[in-house]
Design a protein around this motif. Sequence first.
Motif, PDB file in Angstrom:
ATOM      1  N   ILE A 168      10.388 -32.726   5.722  1.00 42.27           N
ATOM      2  CA  ILE A 168       9.112 -32.554   5.008  1.00 42.27           C
ATOM      3  C   ILE A 168       8.126 -33.652   5.416  1.00 42.27           C
ATOM      4  O   ILE A 168       6.962 -33.388   5.726  1.00 42.27           O
ATOM      5  CB  ILE A 168       9.343 -32.556   3.476  1.00 42.27           C
ATOM      6  N   TYR A 169       8.601 -34.907   5.409  1.00 40.95           N
ATOM      7  CA  TYR A 169       7.700 -36.011   5.800  1.00 40.95           C
ATOM      8  C   TYR A 169       7.134 -35.787   7.205  1.00 40.95           C
ATOM      9  O   TYR A 169       5.943 -35.990   7.452  1.00 40.95           O
ATOM     10  CB  TYR A 169       8.455 -37.345   5.763  1.00 40.95           C
ATOM     11  N   ILE A 170       8.007 -35.352   8.131  1.00 36.38           N
ATOM     12  CA  ILE A 170       7.556 -35.175   9.523  1.00 36.38           C
ATOM     13  C   ILE A 170       6.658 -33.940   9.649  1.00 36.38           C
ATOM     14  O   ILE A 170       5.567 -33.997  10.217  1.00 36.38           O
ATOM     15  CB  ILE A 170       8.773 -35.055  10.467  1.00 36.38           C
ATOM     16  N   HIS A 171       7.156 -32.825   9.114  1.00 46.59           N
ATOM     17  CA  HIS A 171       6.449 -31.542   9.237  1.00 46.59           C
ATOM     18  C   HIS A 171       5.040 -31.648   8.634  1.00 46.59           C
ATOM     19  O   HIS A 171       4.060 -31.258   9.283  1.00 46.59           O
ATOM     20  CB  HIS A 171       7.285 -30.472   8.523  1.00 46.59           C
ATOM     21  N   GLU A 172       4.955 -32.199   7.449  1.00 47.69           N
ATOM     22  CA  GLU A 172       3.642 -32.250   6.774  1.00 47.69           C
ATOM     23  C   GLU A 172       2.717 -33.270   7.446  1.00 47.69           C
ATOM     24  O   GLU A 172       1.505 -33.084   7.475  1.00 47.69           O
ATOM     25  CB  GLU A 172       3.813 -32.566   5.284  1.00 47.69           C
ATOM     26  N   SER A 173       3.304 -34.340   7.990  1.00 49.04           N
ATOM     27  CA  SER A 173       2.470 -35.313   8.716  1.00 49.04           C
ATOM     28  C   SER A 173       1.849 -34.662   9.938  1.00 49.04           C
ATOM     29  O   SER A 173       0.685 -34.926  10.274  1.00 49.04           O
ATOM     30  CB  SER A 173       3.312 -36.515   9.167  1.00 49.04           C
ATOM     31  N   ILE A 174       2.618 -33.806  10.594  1.00 48.63           N
ATOM     32  CA  ILE A 174       2.085 -33.121  11.781  1.00 48.63           C
ATOM     33  C   ILE A 174       0.996 -32.124  11.366  1.00 48.63           C
ATOM     34  O   ILE A 174      -0.033 -31.995  12.045  1.00 48.63           O
ATOM     35  CB  ILE A 174       3.225 -32.440  12.571  1.00 48.63           C
ATOM     36  N   HIS A 175       1.207 -31.437  10.250  1.00 56.46           N
ATOM     37  CA  HIS A 175       0.139 -30.560   9.728  1.00 56.46           C
ATOM     38  C   HIS A 175      -1.158 -31.345   9.561  1.00 56.46           C
ATOM     39  O   HIS A 175      -2.226 -30.913  10.010  1.00 56.46           O
ATOM     40  CB  HIS A 175       0.529 -30.015   8.346  1.00 56.46           C
ATOM     41  N   ALA A 176      -1.042 -32.479   8.884  1.00 57.57           N
ATOM     42  CA  ALA A 176      -2.239 -33.292   8.614  1.00 57.57           C
ATOM     43  C   ALA A 176      -2.892 -33.707   9.930  1.00 57.57           C
ATOM     44  O   ALA A 176      -4.121 -33.652  10.078  1.00 57.57           O
ATOM     45  CB  ALA A 176      -1.860 -34.514   7.782  1.00 57.57           C
ATOM     46  N   GLU A 177      -2.068 -34.103  10.880  1.00 54.93           N
ATOM     47  CA  GLU A 177      -2.612 -34.571  12.158  1.00 54.93           C
ATOM     48  C   GLU A 177      -3.294 -33.422  12.922  1.00 54.93           C
ATOM     49  O   GLU A 177      -4.364 -33.603  13.504  1.00 54.93           O
ATOM     50  CB  GLU A 177      -1.490 -35.185  12.999  1.00 54.93           C
ATOM     51  N   LEU A 178      -2.660 -32.259  12.904  1.00 59.71           N
ATOM     52  CA  LEU A 178      -3.252 -31.107  13.594  1.00 59.71           C
ATOM     53  C   LEU A 178      -4.598 -30.739  12.966  1.00 59.71           C
ATOM     54  O   LEU A 178      -5.577 -30.485  13.673  1.00 59.71           O
ATOM     55  CB  LEU A 178      -2.302 -29.904  13.501  1.00 59.71           C
ATOM     56  N   LEU A 179      -4.628 -30.714  11.639  1.00 61.65           N
ATOM     57  CA  LEU A 179      -5.879 -30.370  10.953  1.00 61.65           C
ATOM     58  C   LEU A 179      -6.945 -31.420  11.237  1.00 61.65           C
ATOM     59  O   LEU A 179      -8.111 -31.096  11.464  1.00 61.65           O
ATOM     60  CB  LEU A 179      -5.630 -30.261   9.441  1.00 61.65           C
TER      61      LEU A 179
END
Lengths: 592, 147
Positions: A430-441
């Motif tokens: 979750i920490y990794i997946h959501e961090s990547i979401h934030a970065e992509l956005l």
Amino acid sequence: MKQQATSNKQLLTYLFSLLLSMCVLSSCEKDLYEDAFQNDNAKMIVKRMNKKDLEKFPLLQQKLNHIELFKNSVHNKIITDTVYNFAISTDEAVYIEEGDYHSFTFPINRKDSYGKLENLLVSKNKEGGYNTFLVQYDFSALKLKTITKEELKTHSTKFTYIDFDSNNLLNSKIGAFSVYMCSETWTGVEHEIYEGNYDGDAVDVEIIWTNTASTCSWVATTDGFFGSGGTTSSTSSGNGTGNTGGSTPNTGSSNIDIVGTLYTAPTPCTNCPDLNLMYADFLSELNNTQLSYLNANLDIKEQIKNYFNQPGASSAFALEALNNIINGGDSDFRNEVILHQSVKNNQKLKCVFDKLKGLSSTIFNDIINDNFASSKKAHIRFEIGNTPNGEDAVTLPFIGNPNDPTSAVYKVIINSNSINNLSNIEIALIYIHESIHAELLDRCFRLGLIRSISYQNGTPNIIFNDNPDISYNTSDTLFSALAIHYFHYDGGSEWNHNLFTILNYRTKMVQNLINIHPWLNSSNSDFVNNVNNDPYIVGGPYSLQQLMEYISWIGLEGTQEYNNTIFNNQNELSKKVYIQIAAKTKYTNNCN
Amino acid sequence: MKSKALILVLIFFKSYIAFPQDKKAILINYDKSIYINKDALISNVYHVYASIKSSDPRFLSDQYQFQIIGTGLDELPLEKIKEKADLNTVKKSLSFTDLKKMKACELHELLSLCKNIYLIKKENDEYFFWRLHYTGTTKNAVITNTN
């Protein structure tokens, strides 16, 4: 006659031209410094002075020599008092003259200025000598660059009398001196900026703001809080009995008569050491609660100061992070990640977070670096709450100001109902997946691909920009093309997840999970053994690499790549479903 | 065309004015046609509704919807997220009801194309603004206070 008349006319024309040329040449010979700052108020002369200009004022030099006596170190052009962290640039000043009066405004940098722009004002007094004031404006040096006259009218300036001719500076804190506030008139003076020796045309024009401060009143001060004081006229020349009531000033009520009309020009210290304009601007905007907290928690203050030395530091993030700490959360300035108090107080979530940081203090930057081959920029806050559709976690983007890329912040909500059942590896995912979401956005926003974000029943509704006016390099062009491609694919709702699977982001997540696994795994209940010894195992035996491959697909089930690789292959789908369950049931969910 | 030109308020700002980087903007007065409601799920989101009488006889009203997004992660009252507006700029703002002179589709396209829409409010001789995101139109809808 006609010829002579013509000749006389030519002579007159010649003489006139000569006279005009002399005038022009005379102007050129004058010190261009003096002419450059003539303002629209004909009575006032404003000019910048360098060391050579300042040396023409012997009384001023005596005053500056006094200041140097009280200082501990002199570095280049900057005199620094290491006790008070009071740095004065004595080789540059703004000179203001009106009638018989003149003043010099010197740039300074003082540790306890709370980010407010400060100057040392050396102001001519009635006796022909100079009085010295610490001037604190109610705005930062950074704000000065964009401030308007309307805004200046709403600010108040503090003038603190400093007696450099006595030992007061060494015996008493600056804050304990008499402070005056005055009626202020701000005037903007256009100043032409030249390159080199002022040959040729001005290359730019700057506004020098001058503050004419009159009818000054003293205000008692303790720890920076002001009481009410009496008033004295700017023209008062008596024995300092102009007070008409109010509290007694801490020191020097007899100094009231020294405050006549003061002329100053806010001047940032461009050469002062240890001066970060963004940090100063950040401090200047804080309220008393925030400042008091920082003064009581110097380690946090130091972290924030260091944060502003990082490239791309954001005041919006620093403010969120500080408020989060004040409200009981944790803030990681190096990673630009905020842990809301709900996460900080959740043993398991906090433990996994700390384990990740144990792997590397810059773990979130590292993860982004691994996946994107460039530094992390998204400002993220993890918190526990309700997710809109019951998901284990969701990333909610917020864009404060569409014109300011640093204003975007990302809230990652971890579902409060899911936490007890989440294993350590699921939490790490979750920490990794959501961090990547934030970065992509964030990258899409910075590239102008996202125009705005609204919310429909708690779900972000991202509005793409049809015509971004940002120039791209090759990498940006590729990224942008992929984002737009997936925006049009299958209704677009999975466009962000589709970007995960492209350019090997998912593959690199697998490596992140493998690296983190030893920190989260239990030697008493080893995940790989648990899976491979499971009598109901589907497929297998599995290596750690293979297990993490399947786990990395969790949350990406709507992507084109998942359909091609997993969903349309019954054997692969069975394995993925089995390992997803195993990640929850056969991976320890105790973090110690 | 002339009336359209009057309605399409395309304002060119200088860099020192309150809306720094905007080339074109629509400024809407906060009047009786405007209703603001806090999002039930996302704490720092506000919905803005502007209802006007529909020019199409098949419909009673056209409700134009916008959102204001708070500048941070936590709930902030509208008062905290407003920004100060320059007086000269505010003079060029308009009432949303003025827009009913446009056809609904034209107005929908105008709002969809405009990247800078502001809601302007006057308070004690000072003007403030919020940035709006246009989110769409609903026919015949009316916000109903049932408190």
